[in-house]
Design a protein around this motif. Sequence first.
Motif, PDB file in Angstrom:
ATOM      1  N   GLY A  92      -2.520  -9.128  -6.139  1.00 10.60           N
ATOM      2  CA  GLY A  92      -2.766  -8.885  -4.718  1.00 10.60           C
ATOM      3  C   GLY A  92      -4.185  -8.374  -4.533  1.00 10.60           C
ATOM      4  O   GLY A  92      -4.758  -7.773  -5.447  1.00 10.60           O
ATOM      5  N   GLN A  93      -4.746  -8.612  -3.359  1.00 11.90           N
ATOM      6  CA  GLN A  93      -6.071  -8.066  -3.054  1.00 11.90           C
ATOM      7  C   GLN A  93      -6.035  -6.555  -3.277  1.00 11.90           C
ATOM      8  O   GLN A  93      -5.107  -5.874  -2.845  1.00 11.90           O
ATOM      9  N   GLN A  94      -7.038  -6.037  -3.971  1.00  9.11           N
ATOM     10  CA  GLN A  94      -7.018  -4.618  -4.315  1.00  9.11           C
ATOM     11  C   GLN A  94      -7.236  -3.720  -3.102  1.00  9.11           C
ATOM     12  O   GLN A  94      -7.848  -4.127  -2.116  1.00  9.11           O
ATOM     13  N   HIS A  95      -6.703  -2.507  -3.200  1.00 11.80           N
ATOM     14  CA  HIS A  95      -6.945  -1.381  -2.279  1.00 11.80           C
ATOM     15  C   HIS A  95      -6.102  -1.412  -1.002  1.00 11.80           C
ATOM     16  O   HIS A  95      -5.907  -0.377  -0.376  1.00 11.80           O
ATOM     17  N   GLY A  96      -5.623  -2.587  -0.551  1.00 13.26           N
ATOM     18  CA  GLY A  96      -4.800  -2.651   0.658  1.00 13.26           C
ATOM     19  C   GLY A  96      -3.498  -1.892   0.473  1.00 13.26           C
ATOM     20  O   GLY A  96      -2.982  -1.772  -0.642  1.00 13.26           O
ATOM     21  N   SER A  97      -2.925  -1.383   1.577  1.00 17.09           N
ATOM     22  CA  SER A  97      -1.714  -0.557   1.476  1.00 17.09           C
ATOM     23  C   SER A  97      -0.684  -0.952   2.524  1.00 17.09           C
ATOM     24  O   SER A  97      -1.024  -1.395   3.623  1.00 17.09           O
ATOM     25  N   VAL A  98       0.587  -0.785   2.156  1.00 14.17           N
ATOM     26  CA  VAL A  98       1.728  -1.141   3.009  1.00 14.17           C
ATOM     27  C   VAL A  98       2.625   0.089   3.140  1.00 14.17           C
ATOM     28  O   VAL A  98       2.904   0.777   2.147  1.00 14.17           O
ATOM     29  N   TYR A  99       3.083   0.357   4.362  1.00 10.94           N
ATOM     30  CA  TYR A  99       3.814   1.587   4.676  1.00 10.94           C
ATOM     31  C   TYR A  99       5.236   1.244   5.103  1.00 10.94           C
ATOM     32  O   TYR A  99       5.461   0.678   6.173  1.00 10.94           O
ATOM     33  N   TRP A 100       6.200   1.573   4.236  1.00 13.46           N
ATOM     34  CA  TRP A 100       7.606   1.266   4.475  1.00 13.46           C
ATOM     35  C   TRP A 100       8.254   2.400   5.271  1.00 13.46           C
ATOM     36  O   TRP A 100       8.190   3.561   4.886  1.00 13.46           O
TER      37      TRP A 100
END
Length: 428
Positions: A92-100
Amino acid sequence: MAAPCYLGWDFSTQQLKVIAIDEQLRVIYEDNVHFDKDLPEFKTQGGVCIHSDRLTVTSPVLMWVKALDMILEKMKSSGFNFSQIRALSGAGQQHGSVYWKKGSIQVLKNASSELPLHQSLKGCFSVSNSPIWMDSSTASQCRALEKAVGGAQHLASVTGSRAYERFTGNQIAKIYSQNPEVYKQTERISLVSSFAASLFLGTYAPIDYSDGSGMNLLQIWEKAWSKSCLDACAPGLEERLGCPVPSHSVLGPISPYYSQRYGFSPDCKIVAFTGDNPASLAGMRLQEGDIAISLGTSDTLFLWIQEPTPALEGHILCNPVDSQTYMALLCFKNGSLMRERIRDDCASGSWDNFSKALSSTVAGNNGNLGFYFDVMEITPEAVGIHRFNRDNQKVPSFPKEVEIRALIEGQFMAKRIHAEKLGYKVCK
């Protein structure tokens, strides 16, 4: 019995790609979904949304999920035999974040195979637009993090990098400071890589060491979260991140959702996903002493390294192949555009003429040296064109063929010098 094969996924900035290989590493299937073209309802440009401040850059989380649905349906329509897949992994593209959002793990575990996954997960994200690697809106959070842990060099010595605006810890700190209620509603924070693995696993996948070391949060020596860094970014962050794992970990079998909807074998294994840069090192099969350079709009250099010395420039990440060693990563903004400008100025816009001019001069350029930065450079932080003759005197210009060699030698000399600063040793 169908011949075994393996799937690789790439959740990149502009598209989702899939490749299937057999046991002889032959490609038997590949496809992609281009976000702008194939999912126009998300209104992205280049796969991203650039906000009005021109600093905040995000991507819709559901776009990534819908792209996965779309590509799996394309594979199914083509007659692809999912039962032959023994294992899958990806980048995956580095550094991106997902908030569940709280409670989302139950939705993920119990997704109905009658529905596309994006329909089941549409209410699962407390932040609907994920901050990604292009975001540069966290300068104040970076300063606060460095101050909290004793300075930029100390942060680099612990986490492998000084504070960077795109790095995930600073993005989390921004969300916590600006939207504490949203943060409170979040039960898990994934990187893009571990988010993608979670979709296949049917539960929250752990962050791997290698991608995790691009967050300004992981102690790269101990392979554990740094308490001082976590505390500087947001409260209760460790439980939201989970325990990191080696990048080659087998996380478990595929979610029943995929067996029921597409015919995957229940025994298909999910191997930890990692960041795109670590995946490049693994995919190119680099070994200690090897160095790889990607000549693009920005030039990227990465290498396998045994005894790193983290510095204020560049990044040290945990090695995805060997958890006891490291990889170094350097980015140079003045890459192909700089070379193209000199080609146009000195070689009539022709690469053939550029190459002939380069060949007509001797290695070392008779002591003439140049540093070429049309835009503010990352490594080092400098701008402008700087030419020096054999007597180390600054001069305003070079003959065209000398200019061309000075550009190429200067760029590659800088790459070697900065790699050596990070601990790279030229093998004799």
